[in-house]
Design an enzyme around this catalytic site. Structure first.
Site, PDB file in Angstrom:
ATOM      1  N   ASP A  61     -37.500  29.568   8.712  1.00  0.00           N
ATOM      2  CA  ASP A  61     -36.232  28.813   8.712  1.00  0.00           C
ATOM      3  C   ASP A  61     -35.207  29.548   7.862  1.00  0.00           C
ATOM      4  O   ASP A  61     -35.556  30.242   6.913  1.00  0.00           O
ATOM      5  CB  ASP A  61     -36.471  27.407   8.142  1.00  0.00           C
ATOM      6  CG  ASP A  61     -35.402  26.413   8.571  1.00  0.00           C
ATOM      7  OD1 ASP A  61     -35.733  25.448   9.283  1.00  0.00           O
ATOM      8  OD2 ASP A  61     -34.222  26.595   8.190  1.00  0.00           O
TER       9      ASP A  61
ATOM     10  N   ASN B 184     -38.331  25.998  17.687  1.00  0.00           N
ATOM     11  CA  ASN B 184     -37.589  24.746  17.527  1.00  0.00           C
ATOM     12  C   ASN B 184     -36.220  24.926  16.864  1.00  0.00           C
ATOM     13  O   ASN B 184     -35.364  24.057  16.991  1.00  0.00           O
ATOM     14  CB  ASN B 184     -38.475  23.786  16.704  1.00  0.00           C
ATOM     15  CG  ASN B 184     -37.726  22.591  16.216  1.00  0.00           C
ATOM     16  OD1 ASN B 184     -37.470  21.655  16.973  1.00  0.00           O
ATOM     17  ND2 ASN B 184     -37.336  22.599  14.940  1.00  0.00           N
TER      18      ASN B 184
ATOM     19  N   TYR C 113     -23.732  23.795  24.532  1.00  0.00           N
ATOM     20  CA  TYR C 113     -25.076  23.400  24.073  1.00  0.00           C
ATOM     21  C   TYR C 113     -25.996  23.158  25.281  1.00  0.00           C
ATOM     22  O   TYR C 113     -27.150  23.618  25.285  1.00  0.00           O
ATOM     23  CB  TYR C 113     -24.956  22.143  23.204  1.00  0.00           C
ATOM     24  CG  TYR C 113     -26.268  21.620  22.675  1.00  0.00           C
ATOM     25  CD1 TYR C 113     -27.040  22.383  21.810  1.00  0.00           C
ATOM     26  CD2 TYR C 113     -26.737  20.357  23.035  1.00  0.00           C
ATOM     27  CE1 TYR C 113     -28.252  21.902  21.322  1.00  0.00           C
ATOM     28  CE2 TYR C 113     -27.929  19.862  22.542  1.00  0.00           C
ATOM     29  CZ  TYR C 113     -28.692  20.640  21.693  1.00  0.00           C
ATOM     30  OH  TYR C 113     -29.887  20.173  21.202  1.00  0.00           O
TER      31      TYR C 113
ATOM     32  N   LYS D  99     -29.547  25.035  26.343  1.00  0.00           N
ATOM     33  CA  LYS D  99     -30.829  24.327  26.470  1.00  0.00           C
ATOM     34  C   LYS D  99     -31.360  24.408  27.913  1.00  0.00           C
ATOM     35  O   LYS D  99     -32.571  24.390  28.141  1.00  0.00           O
ATOM     36  CB  LYS D  99     -30.683  22.879  26.011  1.00  0.00           C
ATOM     37  CG  LYS D  99     -30.487  22.758  24.501  1.00  0.00           C
ATOM     38  CD  LYS D  99     -31.670  23.339  23.715  1.00  0.00           C
ATOM     39  CE  LYS D  99     -31.539  23.176  22.224  1.00  0.00           C
ATOM     40  NZ  LYS D  99     -32.696  23.665  21.466  1.00  0.00           N
TER      41      LYS D  99
ATOM     42  N   ALA E  92     -32.147  12.270  18.746  1.00  0.00           N
ATOM     43  CA  ALA E  92     -33.215  12.006  17.777  1.00  0.00           C
ATOM     44  C   ALA E  92     -32.611  11.818  16.386  1.00  0.00           C
ATOM     45  O   ALA E  92     -31.620  12.462  16.035  1.00  0.00           O
ATOM     46  CB  ALA E  92     -34.213  13.158  17.776  1.00  0.00           C
TER      47      ALA E  92
HETATM   48  P1  NAD Z   1     -31.956  19.976  12.103  1.00  0.00           P
HETATM   49  O1  NAD Z   1     -30.583  20.507  11.907  1.00  0.00           O
HETATM   50  O2  NAD Z   1     -32.416  18.798  11.312  1.00  0.00           O
HETATM   51  O3  NAD Z   1     -33.007  21.156  11.933  1.00  0.00           O
HETATM   52  C1  NAD Z   1     -32.789  22.418  12.510  1.00  0.00           C
HETATM   53  C2  NAD Z   1     -33.431  23.468  11.637  1.00  0.00           C
HETATM   54  O4  NAD Z   1     -33.222  24.746  12.269  1.00  0.00           O
HETATM   55  C3  NAD Z   1     -32.834  23.549  10.222  1.00  0.00           C
HETATM   56  O5  NAD Z   1     -33.856  23.537   9.243  1.00  0.00           O
HETATM   57  C4  NAD Z   1     -32.070  24.870  10.236  1.00  0.00           C
HETATM   58  O6  NAD Z   1     -32.025  25.500   8.957  1.00  0.00           O
HETATM   59  C5  NAD Z   1     -32.889  25.670  11.253  1.00  0.00           C
HETATM   60  N1  NAD Z   1     -32.093  26.771  11.806  1.00  0.00           N
HETATM   61  C6  NAD Z   1     -30.850  26.708  12.341  1.00  0.00           C
HETATM   62  N2  NAD Z   1     -30.438  27.944  12.664  1.00  0.00           N
HETATM   63  C7  NAD Z   1     -31.433  28.802  12.337  1.00  0.00           C
HETATM   64  C8  NAD Z   1     -31.586  30.203  12.415  1.00  0.00           C
HETATM   65  N3  NAD Z   1     -30.598  30.997  12.875  1.00  0.00           N
HETATM   66  N4  NAD Z   1     -32.743  30.751  12.004  1.00  0.00           N
HETATM   67  C9  NAD Z   1     -33.733  29.971  11.487  1.00  0.00           C
HETATM   68  N5  NAD Z   1     -33.638  28.641  11.370  1.00  0.00           N
HETATM   69  C10 NAD Z   1     -32.498  28.061  11.789  1.00  0.00           C
HETATM   70  O7  NAD Z   1     -32.028  19.655  13.675  1.00  0.00           O
HETATM   71  P2  NAD Z   1     -33.073  18.839  14.593  1.00  0.00           P
HETATM   72  O8  NAD Z   1     -32.336  17.654  15.100  1.00  0.00           O
HETATM   73  O9  NAD Z   1     -34.382  18.683  13.929  1.00  0.00           O
HETATM   74  O10 NAD Z   1     -33.160  19.868  15.807  1.00  0.00           O
HETATM   75  C11 NAD Z   1     -34.293  20.694  16.033  1.00  0.00           C
HETATM   76  C12 NAD Z   1     -34.257  21.157  17.473  1.00  0.00           C
HETATM   77  O11 NAD Z   1     -34.254  20.023  18.319  1.00  0.00           O
HETATM   78  C13 NAD Z   1     -33.016  21.974  17.853  1.00  0.00           C
HETATM   79  O12 NAD Z   1     -33.415  23.042  18.708  1.00  0.00           O
HETATM   80  C14 NAD Z   1     -32.164  20.984  18.624  1.00  0.00           C
HETATM   81  O13 NAD Z   1     -31.332  21.618  19.568  1.00  0.00           O
HETATM   82  C15 NAD Z   1     -33.240  20.153  19.299  1.00  0.00           C
HETATM   83  N6  NAD Z   1     -32.824  18.821  19.704  1.00  0.00           N
HETATM   84  C16 NAD Z   1     -32.329  17.929  18.790  1.00  0.00           C
HETATM   85  C17 NAD Z   1     -31.945  16.666  19.234  1.00  0.00           C
HETATM   86  C18 NAD Z   1     -31.385  15.643  18.275  1.00  0.00           C
HETATM   87  O14 NAD Z   1     -30.798  14.655  18.754  1.00  0.00           O
HETATM   88  N7  NAD Z   1     -31.565  15.784  16.973  1.00  0.00           N
HETATM   89  C19 NAD Z   1     -32.061  16.308  20.580  1.00  0.00           C
HETATM   90  C20 NAD Z   1     -32.572  17.251  21.478  1.00  0.00           C
HETATM   91  C21 NAD Z   1     -32.945  18.512  21.029  1.00  0.00           C
END
Ligand code: NAD
Length: 249
Positions: free
Chosen positions: A37, A79, A144, A148, A177
């Site tokens: 991360d 992720n 976005y 995806k 989420a």
């Molecule tokens: P979050 O922001 O809580 O966590 C994302 C993590 O990714 C963070 O710890 C961040 O530091 C890390 N990150 C970002 N860019 C990075 C990079 N260049 N290198 C390494 N690490 C990096 O987000 P989340 O909601 O837990 O999302 C996680 C995944 O789920 C993402 O791919 C997001 O697109 C997907 N997602 C989220 C939702 C939602 O509603 N939260 C819905 C569908 C999909």
């Protein structure tokens, strides 16, 4: 809960939200988990490497460090991701390049670096975090959604390329989420409570998806128990993609 005993998992974006829930779930299941991360936080994992998935050198060094520590990689959860808002006319070229660099090429870089080790695993699995936006059109998410959608298409292509090597590749498509990501979005809204209520109402089951629900789906796809499942996208979205409900009269 010992599906993962003896296995080593790499979770990108494991410091927060869905990734941190995955770390917990896999650790509970007996895996040794390494977080990759940008953030220095480990998301609860005993081992983490600060790495930027948009930087190939950083990814290779991090994967090398994981192998030096654990000697193997069996599971990769791609992720890490970032968001973008707007319609197709709103984002600059730089924003398009940046989001694809993290959400799509990030997955490519980490998978590429892990493949030699996954090929040696008796239980190799890659699980990618896509999104409901890959299968359902939502407003103000053009860039976005495109990223995806690419993750979903790449998941299927990778599944077909690596099946003969014993590597399964699947993805999850979460609905909205309840993670720090969504917390940040709500914080910028004019009326965060009303915005949250609108997001909840958009989910057919009337609430946000929990990170733990997504983590359980990822854990299933990562586990040797799903040994006949590959090339699948598993919706974890409260019915958002598949259902058309009647409004109560
Ligand atoms: P979050 O922001 O809580 O966590 C994302 C993590 O990714 C963070 O710890 C961040 O530091 C890390 N990150 C970002 N860019 C990075 C990079 N260049 N290198 C390494 N690490 C990096 O987000 P989340 O909601 O837990 O999302 C996680 C995944 O789920 C993402 O791919 C997001 O697109 C997907 N997602 C989220 C939702 C939602 O509603 N939260 C819905 C569908 C999909």
């Amino acid at each position: 809960m010992s599906d993962f005993s003896g296995l080593v998992a790499v979770v990108t974006g494991g410091a927060s939200g869905i990734g941190a829930a995955v770390v917990n779930r896999l650790t509970e299941g007996g895996a040794q988990v390494a977080v990759l991360d940008l953030s220095a936080s480990s998301g609860g994992a005993p081992y983490s490497v600060q790495a930027d998935v948009s930087d190939d050198r950083s990814v290779r060094a991090a994967v090398g460090a994981v192998v030096a520590r654990f000697g193997r990689i069996d599971i990769l959860v791609n992720n890490a991701g970032i968001g973008a808002e707007g319609h197709v006319g709103d984002n600059t070229d730089e924003e398009w390049h940046r989001v694809f660099d993290v959400n799509v090429l990030g997955l490519v870089r980490v998978s590429r670096a892990c493949l030699p080790y996954l090929r040696l695993s008796p239980a190799a699995a890659i699980v990618n975090t896509s999104s409901v936006v890959a299968t359902t059109g939502l407003p103000q998410r053009a860039l976005y959604s495109a990223s995806k959608g690419a993750v979903l298409a790449l998941t299927r292509a990778m599944a077909s390329d690596h099946l003969h090597e014993g590597i399964r590749v699947n993805c999850v498509n979460p609905g909205t989420a309840d993670t720090p990501w969504v917390g940040r979005l709500l914080a910028t809204a004019e009326n965060p409570a009303a915005e949250r209520a609108a997001l909840e109402a958009r989910q057919p089951h009337g609430r946000l998806v929990t990170p733990e629900e997504v983590a359980d789906a990822i854990a299933y796809l990562a586990s040797p128990r799903s040994g006949s499942t590959t090339g699948l996208d598993l919706a974890v979205d409260g019915g958002m993609q598949a259902l058309r409900l009647r409004q109560p009269q």
